[in-house]
Design a protein around this motif. Structure first.
Motif, short mmCIF file in Angstrom:
data_model
loop_
_atom_site.label_atom_id
_atom_site.label_comp_id
_atom_site.label_asym_id
_atom_site.label_seq_id
_atom_site.Cartn_x
_atom_site.Cartn_y
_atom_site.Cartn_z
N UNK A 66 -1.57 -9.41 22.70
CA UNK A 66 -0.87 -8.48 21.82
C UNK A 66 -0.27 -9.16 20.59
N UNK A 67 0.37 -10.34 20.70
CA UNK A 67 0.90 -10.98 19.47
C UNK A 67 -0.19 -11.28 18.45
N UNK A 68 -1.35 -11.72 18.92
CA UNK A 68 -2.46 -12.01 17.99
C UNK A 68 -3.00 -10.72 17.37
N UNK A 69 -3.10 -9.67 18.16
CA UNK A 69 -3.57 -8.38 17.64
C UNK A 69 -2.60 -7.82 16.62
N UNK A 70 -1.32 -7.88 16.93
CA UNK A 70 -0.29 -7.38 16.00
C UNK A 70 -0.29 -8.19 14.71
N UNK A 71 -0.36 -9.51 14.82
CA UNK A 71 -0.37 -10.36 13.63
C UNK A 71 -1.58 -10.10 12.75
N UNK A 72 -2.75 -9.89 13.36
CA UNK A 72 -3.96 -9.61 12.59
C UNK A 72 -3.83 -8.28 11.84
N UNK A 73 -3.32 -7.26 12.52
CA UNK A 73 -3.19 -5.95 11.88
C UNK A 73 -2.19 -5.99 10.73
#
Length: 304
Positions: A66-73
């Motif tokens: 989730x942190x990587x997904x949030x950061x990418x978005x």
């Protein structure tokens, strides 16, 4: 006789090149299908709602992304907010307002074409040198507080990606403006509209589908780039979400690189690696799909 022979030769060459083109397209599609099938096969068993919403644990051998997904978005959204107005305004100036015979538009176009061919890692080095060490450190000195801006962070990574995708937006927007018939501009001006009113009410609405095409291309490239953000803001492991513009962040592309090369247990992280790649592909496809739907609806409205 000679003319018939020349015509036959052109037909044969046309068939040969047409066949080669078809074979090339088939090979590209086949490779794409094989890659997608391998990613889906390797990551589908791990892909789940918990994998998307949880934080990584146990040295990133378990948990989610989730942190990587949030950061990418967030990074992609910030990049789009920066690059689209700047790219569209530059293209409007070049095509609509630049004086005929002036050297400045030619210099700008030459710079754009050169920027399009620069390797992405060079953008990362530029981001470190200009945004972090020059702009960021001078901001910290001017504000007189602790070190905030003079370090890798979300804002510098977004600005670096905006520079990377700027040529794509400018070229696509300029082509879209060029596709608007000159007769529409002349008719608007003949009816008493000013140049700015013509641009606002005639040219830009007619070019909007092409402008959105540039946005699709920029989002696609920006969401998948890793090299520029390695040096300007991406973190190896950071379970906390970025809360400020000067916070570091995790990124799906960099997370994939870490799982593939830096993991202490390759076998344990392989399912997570495939699932992460699957999520990155789905996110890119989803962003593209949203942009394509908006572009299609806009094109229908313009046509109506």
């Amino acid at each position: 006789m000679k003319g018939a022979t020349s015509t036959l030769r052109r037909k044969v060459l046309g068939q040969i090149f047409g066949s080669l083109t078809g074979v090339s397209v088939a090979l590209i599609i086949l490779m794409l299908v094989v890659i997608l099938a391998d990613v889906v096969h390797g990551g589908w068993s791990t892909f789940s709602w918990a994998f998307i919403t949880q934080d990584p644990t146990d040295g990133m051998t378990r948990g989610g992304i989730f942190p990587a997904l949030y950061g990418t978005a967030v990074l992609t959204l910030m990049m789009t907010i920066v690059v689209m107005p700047l790219g569209v305004l530059t293209a409007v100036y070049l095509h609509e307002y630049a004086p005929a015979g002036s050297r400045l538009p030619g210099l700008i176009r030459a710079a754009i074409h050169n920027l399009a061919g620069v390797p992405s890692i060079v953008y990362g080095l530029f981001g470190v040198g200009f945004f972090i060490h020059f702009v960021g450190e001078h901001l910290d000195k001017a504000l007189g507080g602790p070190l905030k801006w003079g370090q890798p962070s979300l804002i510098w990574a977004a600005l670096t990606l905006a520079l990377l995708t700027l040529p794509v937006v400018i070229v696509a927007t300029e082509e879209a403006l060029r596709s608007v018939p000159a007769e529409l501009r002349a008719a608007s001006l003949a009816l008493g509209a000013t140049r700015s009113q013509t641009l606002e009410r005639v040219v830009l609405p007619g070019a909007l589908p092409g402008i959105l095409t540039g946005a699709v291309l920029a989002i696609s490239r920006g969401a998948g780039e890793v090299a520029p953000i390695l040096l300007t803001g991406a973190a190896y492991y950071l379970p906390e979400l970025p809360k400020t513009l000067y916070s570091q962040f995790m990124h799906l592309g960099y997370h994939t690189y870490v799982l593939a090369t830096q993991s202490p247990d390759v076998e344990a992280t392989r399912p997570l690696l495939y699932a992460t790649v699957l999520v990155l592909l789905l996110l890119t496809f989803a962003l593209n799909l949203v942009a394509v739907v908006i572009r299609s609806r806009t094109r229908r409205k313009v046509a109506a």
